[in-house]
Scaffold this motif. Structure first.
Motif, PDB file in Angstrom:
ATOM      1  N   THR A 217      -7.776  -4.168 -16.563  1.00 21.05           N
ATOM      2  CA  THR A 217      -7.369  -3.029 -15.832  1.00 21.05           C
ATOM      3  C   THR A 217      -8.250  -3.163 -14.601  1.00 21.05           C
ATOM      4  OG1 THR A 217      -6.841  -1.847 -17.984  1.00 21.05           O
ATOM      5  CG2 THR A 217      -7.238  -0.569 -16.037  1.00 21.05           C
ATOM      6  N   ALA A 218      -7.419  -3.041 -13.491  1.00 22.51           N
ATOM      7  CA  ALA A 218      -8.238  -3.163 -12.091  1.00 22.51           C
ATOM      8  C   ALA A 218      -7.981  -1.727 -11.581  1.00 22.51           C
ATOM      9  CB  ALA A 218      -7.688  -4.327 -11.311  1.00 22.51           C
ATOM     10  N   VAL A 219      -8.928  -1.178 -10.586  1.00 22.30           N
ATOM     11  CA  VAL A 219      -9.074  -0.143 -10.127  1.00 22.30           C
ATOM     12  C   VAL A 219      -9.875  -0.237  -8.754  1.00 22.30           C
ATOM     13  CG1 VAL A 219      -9.622   2.394  -9.853  1.00 22.30           C
ATOM     14  CG2 VAL A 219      -9.419   1.259 -12.066  1.00 22.30           C
ATOM     15  N   LEU A 220      -8.841  -0.385  -7.579  1.00 22.49           N
ATOM     16  CA  LEU A 220      -9.374  -0.726  -6.189  1.00 22.49           C
ATOM     17  C   LEU A 220      -9.235   0.677  -5.371  1.00 22.49           C
ATOM     18  CD1 LEU A 220      -8.580  -3.665  -4.291  1.00 22.49           C
ATOM     19  CD2 LEU A 220      -7.996  -1.400  -3.225  1.00 22.49           C
ATOM     20  N   VAL A 221     -10.344   1.011  -4.564  1.00 28.31           N
ATOM     21  CA  VAL A 221     -10.087   2.061  -3.773  1.00 28.31           C
ATOM     22  C   VAL A 221     -10.075   1.571  -2.353  1.00 28.31           C
ATOM     23  CG1 VAL A 221     -11.648   3.569  -5.297  1.00 28.31           C
ATOM     24  CG2 VAL A 221     -12.598   2.461  -3.554  1.00 28.31           C
ATOM     25  N   THR A 222      -9.281   2.384  -1.511  1.00 33.68           N
ATOM     26  CA  THR A 222      -9.003   1.688  -0.199  1.00 33.68           C
ATOM     27  C   THR A 222      -8.564   2.993   0.666  1.00 33.68           C
ATOM     28  OG1 THR A 222      -7.975   0.314   1.392  1.00 33.68           O
ATOM     29  CG2 THR A 222      -6.874   1.086  -0.587  1.00 33.68           C
ATOM     30  N   HIS A 223      -8.902   3.069   1.854  1.00 31.92           N
ATOM     31  CA  HIS A 223      -8.009   4.108   2.866  1.00 31.92           C
ATOM     32  C   HIS A 223      -7.152   3.335   3.706  1.00 31.92           C
ATOM     33  CE1 HIS A 223     -10.736   1.636   5.536  1.00 31.92           C
ATOM     34  NE2 HIS A 223      -9.908   1.857   6.520  1.00 31.92           N
ATOM     35  N   ASP A 224      -6.774   2.175   3.424  1.00 29.68           N
ATOM     36  CA  ASP A 224      -5.540   1.527   4.163  1.00 29.68           C
ATOM     37  C   ASP A 224      -4.334   1.589   3.026  1.00 29.68           C
ATOM     38  OD1 ASP A 224      -3.739  -0.532   4.954  1.00 29.68           O
ATOM     39  OD2 ASP A 224      -5.250  -1.774   5.539  1.00 29.68           O
ATOM     40  N   GLN A 225      -3.423   2.549   3.698  1.00 22.67           N
ATOM     41  CA  GLN A 225      -2.168   2.815   2.758  1.00 22.67           C
ATOM     42  C   GLN A 225      -1.273   1.472   2.849  1.00 22.67           C
ATOM     43  OE1 GLN A 225       1.046   4.119   5.169  1.00 22.67           O
ATOM     44  NE2 GLN A 225       0.075   4.495   6.968  1.00 22.67           N
ATOM     45  N   LEU A 226      -1.225   0.861   3.782  1.00 24.74           N
ATOM     46  CA  LEU A 226      -0.504  -0.723   3.631  1.00 24.74           C
ATOM     47  C   LEU A 226      -1.134  -1.561   2.653  1.00 24.74           C
ATOM     48  CD1 LEU A 226       1.632  -2.663   4.409  1.00 24.74           C
ATOM     49  CD2 LEU A 226      -0.209  -3.507   6.275  1.00 24.74           C
ATOM     50  N   GLU A 227      -2.274  -1.685   2.301  1.00 23.61           N
ATOM     51  CA  GLU A 227      -2.877  -2.275   1.238  1.00 23.61           C
ATOM     52  C   GLU A 227      -2.754  -1.702   0.052  1.00 23.61           C
ATOM     53  OE1 GLU A 227      -7.658  -2.411   0.454  1.00 23.61           O
ATOM     54  OE2 GLU A 227      -7.127  -3.813   2.210  1.00 23.61           O
TER      55      GLU A 227
END
Length: 446
Positions: A217-227
Motif C-alpha cells: 500500500t503506497a501513499v504519496l503526497v504532492t501538490h502537483d495535480q498532473l502527478e
C-alpha cells in the motif's frame, strides 16, 4: 475502529491535529480509508494538511484525537518502528560518506545490531507473525540489499557514493532503502519535487512500476495535480485540513464534488460561472434554462429542483467544441442554443501554444460576462487576439454547483453507472495488486 479496518489498508477516523499558533486544525478527518494495495495520492495546495496526514500515519506526529489503523491493527499509540512501514522523504536524506549498498542496508544493520544486544532469536511483527531472524547475518543483509538494488535498477552501482549519482539515481537509492525491509506500507513525501521535468516524468513511471511489482500500500503526497492524476489508483483531495473528495482519478476529475476540486484539478482549470436558472416548459423544450451574460445553457427535463440561491455552471476547456461565431451573436441566422447543452460567445484574448495544442482564453462579448478558456489542436482555429469565437459543450459535459459549492446532479450527468464502474475497476486493481504483495515482499526479505 469500524469494521472497515478489518479489510486492510489504512483507516483514519476522527483524526485531528492542531498546532498552537494556528487558528484552525491542520488536519480534521472524520474518516478516510486508503484501500489495501492501492497507490493512493494525497493532493492539495500548500497548507492543506497532506504532509501532516503522512507524518501522523508514520508516527512522526501524535494526533490530538482519533485513531489510525494499518491492516486492521490500531497503531495510534505505536512508535514508528513498530508500524511495519517505510518512508521516503523529499530530500532523500542519504548519507554522503556511505556507498549505495551501505545506505540501502543501513536500517537492516542497525536492526540486527539492536536485536543481537537484546538477545532475540526472532522478530515478531505487530500482526503476531514471526518474521526473518532478528539478528540477521552480514550475508543475509547483503543479499537483501542486492535484491532491493536490482528491484530499482541500481545493479552495478552498489559501490558508488551519492555524489556520483544523478538525481534520479539518488531517488532510487532512497526507494531501495525503504523497500529493503519489505514494509506493508510505503509513504512518499513529495519525492519527485527536487527533480527536473524530464526526470520527474521518468521517475513517475518508475514509481508506478515499482508499486505494481512490489504490491504494498503506497501513499504519496504532492501538490502537483498532473502527478496525482497520472500515478494514482486512488485519489484523495484535501483543502484546509479537510477531505474534499476521494475516489478513482477518473471519478474525481469527471465528477468533482465541489467547486474547489473542480478548479484545482485540471490544467487549464475548469471554467466556472454564476448563472441564473429559468424553468422551461413548452411543446419543444422542458427542463431548466441557465443564463448569464454572453452564455446560454439548457438541461433537458425532467430535472431535479435546483437549490435556492446562486448556481455555478462549470465545463472543462477540453470539452468545448469551437466554431466560428456569426457576427450577429445569439440572434443570428446561424442560431444559438436549440437543444440541451451550452453555447457561449467570446473574443480571443490570449493564445498559449503548448506543443500539441493551444489554450485559448476568451473574454465575453457583452458587458458583465466572464472570461473562459478552451483547448484546441495546435493547427486548429483561433490563432489571433480579437477573433470572434463560439464554443458549444454537450449537456453531459456540464457541471452544476449549488450555493454551498457542492455538486448538483442533473439528468445529463454521467449518473451512478460511472461511479459503480470506477469502484469496480478500483476493486479489481486492488485485488490484483494484493495478490502480488506477499510474493514481492518475501522476495526482497529473502
Amino acid at each position: 475502529m469500524t469494521d472497515r479496518a478489518a479489510l486492510g489498508g489504512i483507516v483514519l477516523r476522527d483524526l485531528v491535529k492542531s498546532y498552537a499558533d494556528a487558528d484552525r486544525p491542520a488536519l480534521d478527518l472524520p474518516e478516510l480509508t486508503i484501500p489495501p494495495g492501492s497507490f493512493t495520492v494525497v493532493v492539495g495546495p500548500s497548507g492543506c494538511g497532506k504532509s501532516t496526514a503522512l507524518r501522523l500515519i508514520a508516527g512522526l506526529e501524535t494526533p490530538d484525537a482519533g485513531h489510525i489503523a494499518i491492516d486492521g491493527a490500531d497503531v495510534t499509540d505505536l512508535p514508528p518502528g513498530r508500524r511495519d512501514l517505510s518512508m521516503v522523504f523529499q530530500d532523500f536524506a542519504l548519507y554522503p560518506h556511505m556507498t549505495v549498498a551501505e545506505n540501502v542496508g543501513f536500517g537492516l544493520r542497525i536492526q540486527a545490531r539492536h536485536d543481537r544486544r537484546r538477545g532475540l532469536t526472532a522478530r515478531i511483527t505487530r500482526t503476531g507473525r514471526a518474521d526473518a531472524p532478528a539478528a540477521a547475518s552480514r550475508a543475509e543483509i547483503a543479499e537483501s540489499v542486492r535484491r532491493a538494488c536490482a528491484l530499482v535498477r541500481l545493479d552495478g552501482k552498489e559501490h558508488r557514493r551519492p555524489s556520483q549519482l544523478s538525481g534520479g539515481e539518488r531517488q532510487r537509492v532512497a526507494l531501495a532503502r525503504a523497500l529493503v525491509r519489505g514494509p506493508s506500507v510505503l509513504l512518499l513525501d513529495e519525492p519527485l519535487s527536487a527533480l527536473d521535468a524530464q526526470l520527474r516524468h521518468h521517475a513517475r513511471a518508475e514509481l508506478v512500476r515499482l508499486h505494481r511489482e512490489f504490491g504494498c500500500t503506497a501513499v504519496l503526497v504532492t501538490h502537483d495535480q498532473l502527478e496525482a492524476l497520472s500515478m494514482a489508483t486512488h485519489l484523495v483531495v484535501l483543502d484546509g485540513g479537510r477531505l474534499s473528495q476521494a475516489g478513482s482519478p477518473q471519478e474525481v476529475y469527471s465528477r468533482p464534488a465541489n467547486t474547489f476540486v473542480a478548479g484545482f484539478l485540471g490544467s487549464p482549470a475548469m471554467n466556472l460561472q454564476p448563472v441564473e436558472t429559468i424553468a422551461e416548459e413548452s411543446a419543444t423544450t422542458a427542463g431548466v434554462g441557465l443564463r448569464a451574460p454572453g452564455l446560454q445553457a439548457r438541461l433537458a427535463g425532467p430535472a431535479e429542483p435546483l437549490p435556492a440561491g446562486p448556481v455555478s455552471l462549470g465545463w472543462r476547456p477540453a470539452d468545448g467544441v469551437p466554431e466560428a461565431a456569426p457576427a450577429g451573436g445569439f440572434g443570428s441566422a446561424a442560431g444559438g442554443l436549440t437543444g440541451a447543452g451550452l453555447v457561449v460567445d467570446g473574443i480571443v484574448d490570449i493564445v498559449e501554444y503548448t506543443g500539441d495544442g493551444r489554450v485559448v482564453t476568451c473574454r465575453s462579448t457583452v458587458e458583465g460576462g466572464s472570461s473562459w478558456a478552451v483547448t484546441v489542436p495546435a493547427e486548429g482555429p483561433f490563432r489571433a487576439a480579437g477573433e470572434r469565437v463560439r464554443v458549444r459543450v454537450a449537456a453531459e459535459r456540464l457541471h452544476l454547483f449549488g450555493p454551498d459549492g457542492r455538486r448538483v446532479e442533473h439528468p445529463e450527468s454521467d449518473g451512478p453507472d460511472l461511479r459503480a464502474r470506477d469502484r469496480a475497476d478500483a476493486g479489481a486493481e486492488a485485488e490484483r495488486v494484493a495478490g502480488q504483495r506477499l510474493g514481492a515482499a518475501d522476495q526482497v526479505r529473502a
